[in-house]
Design a protein around this motif. Structure first.
Motif, PDB file in Angstrom:
ATOM      1  N   GLY A  79       0.679  -1.081  -0.118  1.00 16.88           N
ATOM      2  CA  GLY A  79       0.174  -0.001   0.126  1.00 16.88           C
ATOM      3  C   GLY A  79       0.911   1.199   0.169  1.00 16.88           C
ATOM      4  N   PHE A  80       1.899   1.386   0.461  1.00 15.39           N
ATOM      5  CA  PHE A  80       2.773   2.369   0.757  1.00 15.39           C
ATOM      6  C   PHE A  80       3.799   2.506  -0.154  1.00 15.39           C
ATOM      7  N   SER A  81       3.846   1.350  -1.068  1.00 18.01           N
ATOM      8  CA  SER A  81       5.198   1.257  -1.921  1.00 18.01           C
ATOM      9  C   SER A  81       5.277   2.343  -2.825  1.00 18.01           C
ATOM     10  N   SER A  82       4.407   2.995  -3.331  1.00 13.90           N
ATOM     11  CA  SER A  82       4.548   3.972  -4.437  1.00 13.90           C
ATOM     12  C   SER A  82       4.954   5.130  -3.694  1.00 13.90           C
ATOM     13  N   THR A  83       4.355   5.326  -2.307  1.00 17.78           N
ATOM     14  CA  THR A  83       4.959   6.332  -1.522  1.00 17.78           C
ATOM     15  C   THR A  83       6.150   6.601  -1.264  1.00 17.78           C
ATOM     16  N   ILE A  84       6.758   5.227  -0.542  1.00 19.93           N
ATOM     17  CA  ILE A  84       8.101   5.244  -0.346  1.00 19.93           C
ATOM     18  C   ILE A  84       8.976   5.319  -1.492  1.00 19.93           C
ATOM     19  N   LEU A  85       8.550   4.823  -2.679  1.00 20.79           N
ATOM     20  CA  LEU A  85       9.358   4.996  -4.002  1.00 20.79           C
ATOM     21  C   LEU A  85       9.475   6.608  -4.313  1.00 20.79           C
ATOM     22  N   PHE A  86       8.203   7.157  -4.277  1.00 19.45           N
ATOM     23  CA  PHE A  86       8.458   8.505  -4.549  1.00 19.45           C
ATOM     24  C   PHE A  86       9.259   9.392  -3.869  1.00 19.45           C
ATOM     25  N   LEU A  87       9.023   9.011  -2.483  1.00 22.31           N
ATOM     26  CA  LEU A  87       9.833   9.875  -1.274  1.00 22.31           C
ATOM     27  C   LEU A  87      11.350   9.614  -1.672  1.00 22.31           C
ATOM     28  N   LYS A 156      -7.504   7.614 -13.038  1.00 20.23           N
ATOM     29  CA  LYS A 156      -8.152   8.415 -12.306  1.00 20.23           C
ATOM     30  C   LYS A 156      -7.467   8.703 -10.838  1.00 20.23           C
ATOM     31  N   LEU A 157      -6.977   7.609 -10.245  1.00 20.11           N
ATOM     32  CA  LEU A 157      -6.212   7.605  -8.937  1.00 20.11           C
ATOM     33  C   LEU A 157      -5.030   8.031  -8.852  1.00 20.11           C
ATOM     34  N   GLY A 158      -4.135   7.735  -9.643  1.00 22.69           N
ATOM     35  CA  GLY A 158      -2.672   8.087  -9.678  1.00 22.69           C
ATOM     36  C   GLY A 158      -1.998   6.762  -9.050  1.00 22.69           C
ATOM     37  N   LEU A 159      -0.627   6.956  -8.953  1.00 24.97           N
ATOM     38  CA  LEU A 159      -0.120   5.727  -8.412  1.00 24.97           C
ATOM     39  C   LEU A 159      -0.154   5.511  -6.783  1.00 24.97           C
ATOM     40  N   VAL A 160       0.137   6.901  -6.220  1.00 24.47           N
ATOM     41  CA  VAL A 160       0.160   6.603  -4.765  1.00 24.47           C
ATOM     42  C   VAL A 160      -1.193   6.197  -4.341  1.00 24.47           C
ATOM     43  N   SER A 162      -3.519   4.606  -5.964  1.00 22.19           N
ATOM     44  CA  SER A 162      -3.865   3.002  -6.319  1.00 22.19           C
ATOM     45  C   SER A 162      -3.288   2.042  -5.372  1.00 22.19           C
ATOM     46  N   ALA A 163      -1.927   2.179  -5.168  1.00 26.18           N
ATOM     47  CA  ALA A 163      -1.361   1.310  -4.055  1.00 26.18           C
ATOM     48  C   ALA A 163      -2.038   1.198  -2.696  1.00 26.18           C
ATOM     49  N   ILE A 164      -2.425   2.362  -2.107  1.00 26.65           N
ATOM     50  CA  ILE A 164      -2.746   2.451  -0.821  1.00 26.65           C
ATOM     51  C   ILE A 164      -4.330   1.598  -1.071  1.00 26.65           C
ATOM     52  N   LEU A 165      -4.975   1.945  -1.844  1.00 27.01           N
ATOM     53  CA  LEU A 165      -6.316   1.221  -2.311  1.00 27.01           C
ATOM     54  C   LEU A 165      -6.461  -0.249  -2.075  1.00 27.01           C
ATOM     55  N   PHE A 166      -5.307  -0.704  -2.903  1.00 20.07           N
ATOM     56  CA  PHE A 166      -4.894  -2.248  -2.888  1.00 20.07           C
ATOM     57  C   PHE A 166      -4.669  -2.783  -1.556  1.00 20.07           C
ATOM     58  N   GLY A 167      -4.056  -1.948  -0.894  1.00 15.31           N
ATOM     59  CA  GLY A 167      -3.319  -2.185   0.488  1.00 15.31           C
ATOM     60  C   GLY A 167      -4.494  -2.231   1.362  1.00 15.31           C
ATOM     61  N   LEU A 168      -5.523  -1.337   1.102  1.00 12.05           N
ATOM     62  CA  LEU A 168      -6.804  -1.549   1.896  1.00 12.05           C
ATOM     63  C   LEU A 168      -7.605  -2.797   1.813  1.00 12.05           C
ATOM     64  N   VAL A 201      -4.222   3.161   9.326  1.00 15.64           N
ATOM     65  CA  VAL A 201      -2.905   3.628   8.666  1.00 15.64           C
ATOM     66  C   VAL A 201      -3.139   4.072   7.512  1.00 15.64           C
ATOM     67  N   LEU A 202      -3.528   3.158   6.697  1.00 21.16           N
ATOM     68  CA  LEU A 202      -3.552   3.185   5.157  1.00 21.16           C
ATOM     69  C   LEU A 202      -4.806   4.071   4.715  1.00 21.16           C
ATOM     70  N   ALA A 203      -5.827   4.235   5.405  1.00 23.23           N
ATOM     71  CA  ALA A 203      -6.849   5.223   5.043  1.00 23.23           C
ATOM     72  C   ALA A 203      -6.261   6.610   5.480  1.00 23.23           C
ATOM     73  N   GLY A 204      -5.365   6.643   6.466  1.00 26.17           N
ATOM     74  CA  GLY A 204      -4.707   8.051   6.612  1.00 26.17           C
ATOM     75  C   GLY A 204      -3.843   8.543   5.641  1.00 26.17           C
ATOM     76  N   GLY A 205      -3.103   7.464   5.239  1.00 23.23           N
ATOM     77  CA  GLY A 205      -2.117   7.743   4.016  1.00 23.23           C
ATOM     78  C   GLY A 205      -2.874   8.070   2.470  1.00 23.23           C
ATOM     79  N   MET A 206      -4.191   7.413   2.418  1.00 19.43           N
ATOM     80  CA  MET A 206      -5.094   8.011   1.307  1.00 19.43           C
ATOM     81  C   MET A 206      -5.359   9.315   1.601  1.00 19.43           C
ATOM     82  N   ALA A 207      -5.575  10.044   2.764  1.00 26.54           N
ATOM     83  CA  ALA A 207      -5.975  11.291   2.770  1.00 26.54           C
ATOM     84  C   ALA A 207      -5.105  12.257   2.768  1.00 26.54           C
ATOM     85  N   VAL A 208      -3.694  11.944   2.957  1.00 26.34           N
ATOM     86  CA  VAL A 208      -2.618  13.002   2.434  1.00 26.34           C
ATOM     87  C   VAL A 208      -1.866  12.519   1.264  1.00 26.34           C
TER      88      VAL A 208
END
Lengths: 498, 512
Positions: A79-87, A156-160, A162-168, A201-208
């Motif tokens: 779920g956080f893979s794309s976030t981690i990679l972007f950062l 529609k969702l973007g990479l960040v 989409s990843a979180i959605l599937f984490g959920l 945690v994942l839902a929080g990630g989705m919000a930000v």
């Protein structure tokens, strides 16, 4: 019951493929060469799944609770893979290492899922039926994911997100399993609590999620980005660090608010203060209005025409509150006429004559910009300058690009101007150069407007003194058919910038 | 709502058609009565209506290319105004014709004029008149080719200049040096001049012998086998003379390199190419020019000539024949001997681009050449613009069909339809610009069956060429075919010297 079980297989298969696609897509976006990236990512991922399947043999007890733990880990990591990679891309230099470690980790966990699930289900179904159904839903999930990803998720969702959605979804499967297999769980409440935590945690990630990509963008600039616009002509970025505002055009620093007064006072006053009774002025380039701000200190000026290519640039500097503060709302002054046009053809069409002209173009780092520093351009300009008028040309650094500076001086001379080169120290740029051109003999001004922070009537004369390390060097004039300046400039800056 | 069958059909269509953008375009100058069709009617001795009008006039110029216009220019500036110029096409200019659309003007063939050296007084005079050469001896910077001028796509990237520099071995470099040295020697000999006629007297037997072999043979004898040098020389002879180094007379090939002083800046160029010069000549000379006037017969009289065109027959004392020389045997009565020099087929295309392809490395230049391409690359018509930013552009793409026999190549040229040529052109450009198809919105093609003389061995010192170039009687030849070298300067020289001959003889007739 059976359908629900196999739906889980479908979902975890889809999740597994999505993470793989996300890693591949991000790697090709950020590293280029999509064939290489996709091949190596898919290869590593499948290999890691193999490791996972092999490792599953060492799990002997508490299968269901292990399965739930693995689901939650996949959900978090994937779920956080794309976030981690972007950062990681923005902040670290170890993007590739992280990318493949993440792909291996997710792959191993995903590889564990299906063997464990099959072992959990083996009591309920015969072997033949089990293998057939599990693999069917596994492949169906892969198909669903591979269609969903390019058609819906990325656009529609973007990479960040989409990843979180599937984490959920992974976390959802885990939670659901606590109900499906509650007989196998000694204390399902603990597991449910863990699931709930992961979902939160994942839902929080989705919000930000939106902030994450912005953060990555601003990390490329050292400071906080307060304005970023991509126009057909350039990328305009304004950054802020404490009270220092910096404007970048295509990543080239244009000014820093801490010392821009040095640059702009030196650009305008030596010339303009020397033209007695100046009424009409022209600014070419300089859409930030900072030169205009200095010119408005002469009440005798009746009109200032500002020609800048980019309408977005002059619009921002006439409307954005922070920028209005910087240029003292100069562009909103009734004396100022803004024209958005390409300077050379505009000057060919224009038939005005001006007492003072400021030529403030970006440095000549390509042939298109180089045209604006040629004998042809300056000859045309000369026809627009009043007999006792003056032009000033920002002329790059006589320190870092000494030959380029003296080339601009020589070019103005060839075009028929009497030239008076001068320079000043602007901390954020270094030693900076200007060339003043007139049609007649010229003397530096003896009086300046009040309220200047850098120039005084006493120190103006000293600007025209060149120490030996900045002294003239021979240079060919810059002509349209032989743009020597672009070559000099490229050579000189290449020696400095590593 | 689409029915299921319709949906299926769309899906199938989607599989077959590539998702490229819609591209418009056509062949130009091929309307009925123009170009190829008109030329072939002459060749086939079609019947023409009898003229209704008879006009007496001291001189007629046949052909409105640069040679014919130069003859008119010379007449006019010597104060001689009793003549007409008859042009077959709707637009005068010949190989210097041009077009224009919302984005830019563009050339249809010749697109530049090398800055003339001091030994070319006629070109100097014209340039001074057109404001290109200032009184202080400097050239107008506006129309000298702007930087950057030339680049070559080689080994997957662009390099500056079109002489290959990437991947040269020491042996290659040594061969370049050897070639340069030989050229410097030929240049000093004075045998290779522009106009070529000016240097012929300096030709020794050894120079004349160069017209007996091909450039390829000369290179073998000189031990020049570097693939890069061979490509460069072959590119040059295709570019200027539409002929491969393997086929061209060594004399003509060497003339390309040895005839010009090397230190001059340049060339002079304009968005519409040499059409810029033509427009200015026409502004001055337009009143003499009749376009769409196909001359179908030039008949000798006891005194002077009858020139038949459309509804008019001109009774002229003198004819300046500036049309392609190979037409002469079909038009002139009694016919002169068959013209021995074949002509090269060419294709030019103008591509309108809505946006620029992605570019890496060297910036877009005026002339952009692709190494080992069958074409000659493209010239950017908007290069001389003064804008720092140019969203759209027009590229002029050149292709000399120089392989094998000219007649076969002409069949290929006229045999391919627009779609076929469009594919050839885009596929060629894709080598250097993979995204070109997403940028081009219009592609117009000009097929020129007889674009220029092919100077194969023997052409330069052919007795028929020499005889035809010598003015005599009251019909004089003026096309640049007479030089066997298709250059602006040659056309101008031929036109002016023919006109000058007419003026000298007309005045002697008048005084008599």
């Amino acid at each position: 019951m059976t359908v629900v079980l196999f739906l889980s297989v479908f979902l975890i298969a889809a999740c597994g493929l999505i993470y793989e696609l996300i890693a591949g897509t991000l790697a090709s976006y950020l590293l280029g060469d999509s064939v290489l990236q996709f091949s190596t990512i898919i290869g590593s991922y499948l290999f890691a799944m193999g490791i996972g399947s092999w490792l599953s043999r060492f799990i002997d007890r508490a299968l269901v609770s292990r399965f739930i733990t693995i689901e939650l880990m996949v959900g978090l990591l994937g779920g956080f893979s794309s976030t981690i990679l972007f950062l990681a891309f923005a902040y670290t230099t170890g993007f590739r290492v992280l990318l493949y470690s993440l792909v291996l980790a997710i792959g191993i966990l995903v590889g564990l899922e299906i063997p464990l699930l099959m072992r959990i289900l083996k009591e309920r179904f015969g072997f033949k039926e089990l293998v057939a159904n599990v693999l069917t839903f596994d492949y169906l999930g892969a198909l669903g994911a591979s269609l969903l990803f390019p058609l819906l998720l990325v656009p529609k969702l973007g990479l960040v997100r989409s990843a979180i959605l599937f984490g959920l979804i992974n976390a959802g499967v885990a939670l659901w399993s606590t109900f499906l297999f509650r007989r196998h769980l000694p204390s399902p409440l603990i597991q449910r609590a863990a699931c709930a935590a992961v979902v939160l945690v994942l839902a929080g990630g989705m919000a930000v999620a939106d902030h994450i990509t912005d953060t990555a963008d601003s990390a490329l600039y050292a400071d906080e980005v307060i304005l970023a616009k991509t126009t057909p002509y350039q990328r305009i970025v304004l950054t802020k660090w404490k009270q220092d505002y910096r404007l970048y055009l295509n990543s080239h620093l244009q000014f820093s608010s801490r010392d821009e007064y040095r640059y702009h006072e030196t650009l305008v006053h030596p010339g303009l203060a020397s033209v007695a009774g100046a009424r009409r002025a022209l600014v070419l380039g300089g859409g930030d209005g900072l030169a205009v701000r200095e010119m408005l200190k002469y009440p005798g000026l009746e009109s200032i025409t500002l020609v800048d290519l980019d309408p977005e640039m002059t619009r921002q500097f006439s409307t954005h509150p922070l920028l209005l503060e910087l240029n003292a709302a100069a562009l909103k002054n009734a004396k100022v006429h803004i024209v958005n046009a390409d300077a050379f053809p505009w000057l060919e069409r224009d038939n005005g004559v001006y007492d003072f002209v400021v030529v403030d173009f970006p440095d000549p780092n390509n042939y298109s910009l180089g045209k604006l520093y040629t004998t042809a351009f300056y000859r045309l300009l000369r026809h627009h300058v009043a007999e006792n008028g003056a032009v000033v040309v920002q002329s790059t650094s006589p320190m870092f690009a000494r030959k380029s500076f003296w080339c601009i001086n020589e070019t103005l001379k060839q075009a028929g101007f009497k030239t008076f080169p001068y320079h000043a120290y602007v901390p954020s740029f270094g030693e900076w150069g200007y060339v003043l051109g007139t049609r007649r003999d010229w003397q530096p001004p003896t009086a300046l407007p009040t309220g200047l922070r850098f120039l005084t009537a006493g120190n103006v004369r000293s600007l025209f003194d060149f120490p030996p390390d900045l002294a003239p060097v021979p240079a060919e004039p810059n002509r349209l058919n032989d743009q020597t300046l672009v070559r000099y400039y490229d050579q000189e800056w290449r020696e400095i910038v590593r | 709502m689409p029915t299921r069958r319709e949906f299926g059909a769309t899906a199938l269509a989607g599989l077959t058609a590539k998702a490229d953008r819609k591209l418009e375009g056509a062949f130009v100058f091929e309307a009925p009565g123009q170009g190829v069709e008109a030329g072939h009617r002459l060749r086939d001795h079609a019947r023409f209506a009898a003229p209704a009008r008879r006009v007496r006039i001291p001189a007629v110029i046949v052909g409105g290319g640069v040679a014919g216009l130069s003859a008119a220019w010379h007449f006019d500036r010597r104060g001689f105004r009793d003549f007409v110029l008859l042009e077959l096409e709707q637009q005068a200019g010949g190989n210097a014709r041009s077009g224009e659309n919302a984005v830019s003007a563009y050339p249809w063939a010749a697109h530049y004029l090398p800055v003339p050296d001091k030994r070319q007084p006629l070109v100097h005079e014209l340039c001074r008149e057109l404001g290109l050469l200032h009184d202080d001896g400097t050239w107008d910077e506006r129309w000298l080719c702007h930087s950057p001028q030339e680049r070559l796509f080689i080994h997957g990237r662009w390099q500056e200049g079109i002489e290959p520099l990437v991947g040269l071995t020491k042996a290659d470099a040594a061969q370049y040096a050897h070639f340069e040295e030989r050229i410097a020697g030929f240049r000093l000999s004075g045998a290779f001049r522009i106009p070529m006629e000016a240097g012929l007297a300096q030709n020794t037997a050894a120079h004349r012998a160069l017209d007996g072999v091909t450039m390829g043979e000369w290179m073998r004898r000189e031990g020049l086998y570097s693939p890069y040098l061979k490509w460069f020389i072959d590119y040059s002879t295709r570019d200027d003379y539409g002929t491969r180094a393997a086929d061209i007379s060594a004399w003509a090939g060497l003339h390309y390199f040895a005839a010009r002083a090397p230190e001059e800046k340049g060339p002079l160029t304009w968005p519409e190419g040499n059409g810029w010069i033509v427009k200015r000549l026409l502004a001055k000379l337009g009143r003499y020019v009749r376009t769409g006037a196909m001359v179908h017969r030039i008949q000798r009289q006891r005194r002077g000539w009858l020139v038949f065109t459309g509804d008019t027959v001109y009774e002229a004392d003198f004819v300046v024949y500036a049309a392609p020389t190979h037409f002469a045997s079909w038009l002139i009565d009694p016919p002169p001997p068959r013209w021995p020099i074949d002509s090269a087929p060419w294709l030019t295309a103008n591509l309108t681009l809505d946006r620029w392809p992605a570019n890496h490395g060297v910036e877009f230049c005026w002339d952009n050449v692709i190494y080992n391409s069958p074409s000659l690359g493209y010239v950017i018509a908007t290069h001389q613009n003064l804008n720092t930013r140019q969203d759209k552009t027009v590229w002029t793409y050149y292709w000399a069909l120089a392989d094998g026999r000219a007649a076969d190549q002409r069949r290929i040229l006229l045999g391919g339809d627009w779609n076929w040529w469009k594919e050839k052109i885009l596929t060629d450009l894709e080598r250097a610009h993979p995204d070109i198809r997403r940028c081009v919105s219009r592609l117009d093609i000009f097929r020129i069956g007889h674009a220029m003389p092919r100077p194969v061995p023997g052409a330069i010192f052919h007795p028929e060429r020499i005889a035809r170039a010598r003015h005599q009687g009251s019909l004089v030849y003026a096309n640049c075919d007479l030089s066997a070298l298709s250059l602006f300067e040659e056309a101008q020289y031929r036109g002016v010297s023919a006109a000058d001959y007419v003026l000298r003889n007309a005045s002697s007739t008048a005084t008599r």
